[in-house]
Design a protein around this motif. Structure first.
Motif, PDB file in Angstrom:
ATOM      1  N   ARG A 117       9.144  -2.450   9.164  1.00 26.81           N
ATOM      2  CA  ARG A 117       8.905  -1.019   9.019  1.00 26.81           C
ATOM      3  C   ARG A 117       7.608  -0.810   8.254  1.00 26.81           C
ATOM      4  N   TYR A 118       6.979   0.308   8.518  1.00 25.48           N
ATOM      5  CA  TYR A 118       5.889   0.792   7.690  1.00 25.48           C
ATOM      6  C   TYR A 118       6.453   1.911   6.827  1.00 25.48           C
ATOM      7  N   PHE A 119       6.135   1.868   5.549  1.00 26.16           N
ATOM      8  CA  PHE A 119       6.389   2.992   4.653  1.00 26.16           C
ATOM      9  C   PHE A 119       5.054   3.705   4.518  1.00 26.16           C
ATOM     10  N   ASP A 120       4.985   4.902   5.030  1.00 23.52           N
ATOM     11  CA  ASP A 120       3.718   5.632   5.104  1.00 23.52           C
ATOM     12  C   ASP A 120       3.739   6.899   4.270  1.00 23.52           C
ATOM     13  N   LYS A 121       2.555   7.203   3.736  1.00 27.33           N
ATOM     14  CA  LYS A 121       2.278   8.518   3.171  1.00 27.33           C
ATOM     15  C   LYS A 121       1.036   9.024   3.894  1.00 27.33           C
ATOM     16  N   TYR A 122       1.092  10.280   4.319  1.00 24.43           N
ATOM     17  CA  TYR A 122       0.011  10.893   5.080  1.00 24.43           C
ATOM     18  C   TYR A 122      -0.452  12.131   4.331  1.00 24.43           C
ATOM     19  N   GLU A 123      -1.709  12.451   4.521  1.00 29.28           N
ATOM     20  CA  GLU A 123      -2.244  13.700   3.986  1.00 29.28           C
ATOM     21  C   GLU A 123      -3.101  14.357   5.060  1.00 29.28           C
ATOM     22  N   LYS A 124      -3.016  15.671   5.089  1.00 25.80           N
ATOM     23  CA  LYS A 124      -3.840  16.467   5.992  1.00 25.80           C
ATOM     24  C   LYS A 124      -4.984  17.037   5.164  1.00 25.80           C
ATOM     25  N   ARG A 125      -6.184  16.539   5.441  1.00 28.33           N
ATOM     26  CA  ARG A 125      -7.368  17.011   4.733  1.00 28.33           C
ATOM     27  C   ARG A 125      -8.348  17.537   5.770  1.00 28.33           C
ATOM     28  N   ALA A 126      -8.926  18.672   5.485  1.00 26.61           N
ATOM     29  CA  ALA A 126      -9.861  19.318   6.409  1.00 26.61           C
ATOM     30  C   ALA A 126      -9.240  19.428   7.798  1.00 26.61           C
ATOM     31  N   HIS A 133      -1.460   6.157   2.281  1.00 24.29           N
ATOM     32  CA  HIS A 133      -0.851   4.927   1.753  1.00 24.29           C
ATOM     33  C   HIS A 133       0.038   4.347   2.845  1.00 24.29           C
ATOM     34  N   ARG A 134      -0.143   3.072   3.111  1.00 25.58           N
ATOM     35  CA  ARG A 134       0.694   2.377   4.102  1.00 25.58           C
ATOM     36  C   ARG A 134       1.120   1.051   3.521  1.00 25.58           C
ATOM     37  N   ALA A 135       2.421   0.758   3.594  1.00 21.35           N
ATOM     38  CA  ALA A 135       2.959  -0.530   3.153  1.00 21.35           C
ATOM     39  C   ALA A 135       3.831  -1.085   4.267  1.00 21.35           C
ATOM     40  N   ILE A 136       3.737  -2.400   4.483  1.00 21.73           N
ATOM     41  CA  ILE A 136       4.566  -3.028   5.510  1.00 21.73           C
ATOM     42  C   ILE A 136       5.766  -3.703   4.853  1.00 21.73           C
ATOM     43  N   VAL A 137       6.904  -3.571   5.523  1.00 18.60           N
ATOM     44  CA  VAL A 137       8.142  -4.192   5.077  1.00 18.60           C
ATOM     45  C   VAL A 137       8.642  -5.049   6.234  1.00 18.60           C
TER      46      VAL A 137
END
Length: 182
Positions: A117-126, A133-137
């Motif tokens: 799995r990927y544990f992801d954090k996303y942000e919408k900029r512009a 942030h992406r981490a692999i498990v």
């Protein structure tokens, strides 16, 4: 409990679709060894945690990719379950993957199929969603030594054979997909 308006629901669907397309673009960039495309998927200050390969700034991880991928004959990332949660211009995702690796070792090579799995954090900029942030498990791995891949199998006779880089048949077939472009 507040009920979302139709416009809010549509905005959420559009945001989730944009994030889903980001996730799929990552798989394509990884498998095609398209480092320019990979860079475009992360915010400049993003973090990537790929275990022993790299842990820290995503751009430093991408700088290491040519060396990491040099011995990969085949990379094949398959995204399965995608769980997303939105909160305005930020979101989190748990993305299930099956990632196949055929590795060169001077002989027949070896295969590793990883379920994770990927544990992801996303942000919408512009107005654009990217990884922050992406981490692999890794949940499991299935190795085969020597490699069980047979690209000369009769079932593949006359078929296009995928390969890393801009020589992959997809770049000659499609006019809307470009190497290095998101």
């Amino acid at each position: 409990m507040t009920t979302k308006t139709r416009e809010q629901q549509l905005d959420e669907l559009l945001d989730k679709q944009a994030i889903h397309e980001l996730i799929m673009a990552y798989a394509n960039a990884a498998d095609r060894h398209d480092h320019a495309k990979m860079r475009a998927l992360y915010h400049e200050d993003a973090i990537d945690d790929h275990g022993h390969f790299a842990k820290g700034p995503a751009m430093e991880f991408i700088d290491k990719l040519p060396a990491i991928q040099a011995n990969m004959d085949i990379l094949h990332h398959n995204v399965t379950t995608v769980n997303l949660r939105l909160d305005g211009d930020r979101a989190e995702g748990e993305v299930y993957i099956l990632a196949f690796h055929k590795v060169k070792d001077g002989g027949a090579g070896y295969d590793v199929l990883i379920g994770g799995r990927y544990f992801d954090k996303y942000e919408k900029r512009a107005g654009v969603w990217k990884f922050s942030h992406r981490a692999i498990v890794a949940d499991w791995a299935y190795p085969a030594h020597p490699s069980a891949v047979k690209l000369d199998h009769p079932f593949l006779a006359g078929a296009y054979i995928g390969r890393p880089g801009p020589d992959d048949p997809s770049y000659g077939f499609f006019s809307l997909f470009k190497f290095g472009a998101r």
